[in-house]
Motif scaffolding. Structure first.
Motif, mmCIF file in Angstrom:
data_model
loop_
_atom_site.group_PDB
_atom_site.id
_atom_site.type_symbol
_atom_site.label_atom_id
_atom_site.label_comp_id
_atom_site.label_asym_id
_atom_site.label_seq_id
_atom_site.Cartn_x
_atom_site.Cartn_y
_atom_site.Cartn_z
ATOM 1 N N VAL A 89 -41.163 -4.365 26.116
ATOM 2 C CA VAL A 89 -42.037 -5.360 26.743
ATOM 3 C C VAL A 89 -43.206 -4.602 27.358
ATOM 4 O O VAL A 89 -43.009 -3.609 28.065
ATOM 5 N N ILE A 90 -44.424 -5.057 27.071
ATOM 6 C CA ILE A 90 -45.618 -4.333 27.524
ATOM 7 C C ILE A 90 -46.337 -5.124 28.610
ATOM 8 O O ILE A 90 -46.526 -6.337 28.491
ATOM 9 N N LYS A 91 -46.722 -4.406 29.656
ATOM 10 C CA LYS A 91 -47.521 -5.001 30.732
ATOM 11 C C LYS A 91 -48.809 -4.198 30.902
ATOM 12 O O LYS A 91 -48.818 -2.980 30.750
ATOM 13 N N TRP A 92 -49.888 -4.913 31.231
ATOM 14 C CA TRP A 92 -51.191 -4.288 31.457
ATOM 15 C C TRP A 92 -51.547 -4.367 32.941
ATOM 16 O O TRP A 92 -51.288 -5.373 33.601
ATOM 17 N N ARG A 93 -52.193 -3.303 33.437
ATOM 18 C CA ARG A 93 -52.716 -3.298 34.804
ATOM 19 C C ARG A 93 -54.105 -2.682 34.819
ATOM 20 O O ARG A 93 -54.401 -1.788 34.024
ATOM 21 N N ARG A 94 -54.948 -3.186 35.707
ATOM 22 C CA ARG A 94 -56.264 -2.585 35.947
ATOM 23 C C ARG A 94 -56.310 -2.121 37.395
ATOM 24 O O ARG A 94 -56.183 -2.919 38.316
ATOM 25 N N ASN A 95 -56.445 -0.819 37.575
ATOM 26 C CA ASN A 95 -56.414 -0.225 38.924
ATOM 27 C C ASN A 95 -55.175 -0.675 39.694
ATOM 28 O O ASN A 95 -55.226 -0.950 40.889
ATOM 29 N N GLY A 96 -54.045 -0.758 38.984
ATOM 30 C CA GLY A 96 -52.779 -1.087 39.620
ATOM 31 C C GLY A 96 -52.470 -2.565 39.738
ATOM 32 O O GLY A 96 -51.351 -2.935 40.101
ATOM 33 N N GLU A 97 -53.445 -3.435 39.413
ATOM 34 C CA GLU A 97 -53.233 -4.880 39.533
ATOM 35 C C GLU A 97 -52.849 -5.459 38.177
ATOM 36 O O GLU A 97 -53.507 -5.202 37.169
ATOM 37 N N LEU A 135 -57.377 1.331 33.022
ATOM 38 C CA LEU A 135 -56.471 0.391 32.370
ATOM 39 C C LEU A 135 -55.157 1.104 32.083
ATOM 40 O O LEU A 135 -55.154 2.177 31.478
ATOM 41 N N GLU A 136 -54.071 0.499 32.504
ATOM 42 C CA GLU A 136 -52.756 1.116 32.307
ATOM 43 C C GLU A 136 -51.860 0.194 31.487
ATOM 44 O O GLU A 136 -51.796 -1.004 31.738
ATOM 45 N N CYS A 137 -51.201 0.788 30.511
ATOM 46 C CA CYS A 137 -50.206 0.072 29.703
ATOM 47 C C CYS A 137 -48.834 0.598 30.087
ATOM 48 O O CYS A 137 -48.593 1.812 30.057
#
Length: 235
Positions: A89-97, A135-137
């Protein structure tokens, strides 16, 4: 082909199936069957379901460590987690959000195997205020105790935004005036050009400052600074 499978037990008591060196091929349903005798018909047990977990490869972001986008254009970036079972399951975050919009996820079996591949696509519009963001995956898989993460830094390309300042508010004939041109841009490599009264001041080409000796011939003439990078030109 079943040398890894062994029946373990005692005659007249419970028999178990032991599987050695478990692989993903063992992810299946198993059933115990007892053949018929002269006085008893065949017996079949309920199915026992064996689930085999496998860790995926580290996730990758297709853009690499740096994602360079042009301002106001639509961006598409993908994160891929493959080789795991079950699917990640993949989640995306931008600057931790956490990001919840613009995401489309596709899960498939890898060709000819029981391993899975998850492809998560994130679409968004490139605005200047997200430049410099990360951007973090995050790929989460039941086979791993901890999730795995990969990130990319976002940079937004935009044409110069120009501002002019003078070293004095009031100018009189005979004064020397220094006008400075400041441009905010990315890429930051900017070329400058100055026009006075609609004509280029060739001596000032490339300079961020223009020095003018004020005389009455300049009265009412417009001083313009043009700043240009590979994206465009503004004044």
């Amino acid at each position: 082909g079943y040398n890894r499978y062994k029946m373990v037990g005692e005659e007249g008591k419970t028999w178990n199936l032991r599987i050695e060196n478990v692989t993903l091929d063992d992810d299946a349903k198993f059933q115990c069957q007892v053949g018929a005798t002269e006085i008893v018909g065949p017996i079949r047990s309920k199915y026992a379901v064996v689930k085999v977990f496998a860790s995926p490869q580290p996730p990758i972001i297709t853009a690499g460590p740096m994602l360079i986008l042009r301002e106001k254009k639509m961006a598409l970036v993908q994160c891929i987690s493959k080789g795991g079972r079950p699917a990640s399951v993949i989640k995306w975050r931008r600057n931790g959000e956490l990001i919840s919009e613009g995401i489309e996820e596709k899960v498939e079996n890898m060709d000819g195997t029981k391993r899975m591949i998850t492809v998560s696509s994130l679409t968004f519009e490139a605005y200047r205020n997200i430049s410099g963001s990360v951007l973090e995956c995050e790929a989460i898989n039941d086979s791993d105790e901890e999730s795995r993460k990969v990130s990319t830094k976002v940079e937004i390309e935009f044409e110069p935004q120009v501002s002019l300042t003078a070293d004095r508010e009031s100018v009189y004939e005979g004064d020397t005036v220094k006008i400075s041109c400041t441009a905010e841009a990315f890429p930051s490599l900017v070329e400058y050009q100055w026009n006075v009264g609609g004509e280029e001041v060739k001596e000032a080409r490339g300079a961020m400052e223009l020095i003018i000796d004020a005389d009455r011939t300049l009265n009412g003439k417009k001083v313009t600074c043009f700043a240009r990078n590979k994206i465009g030109q503004r004044s």
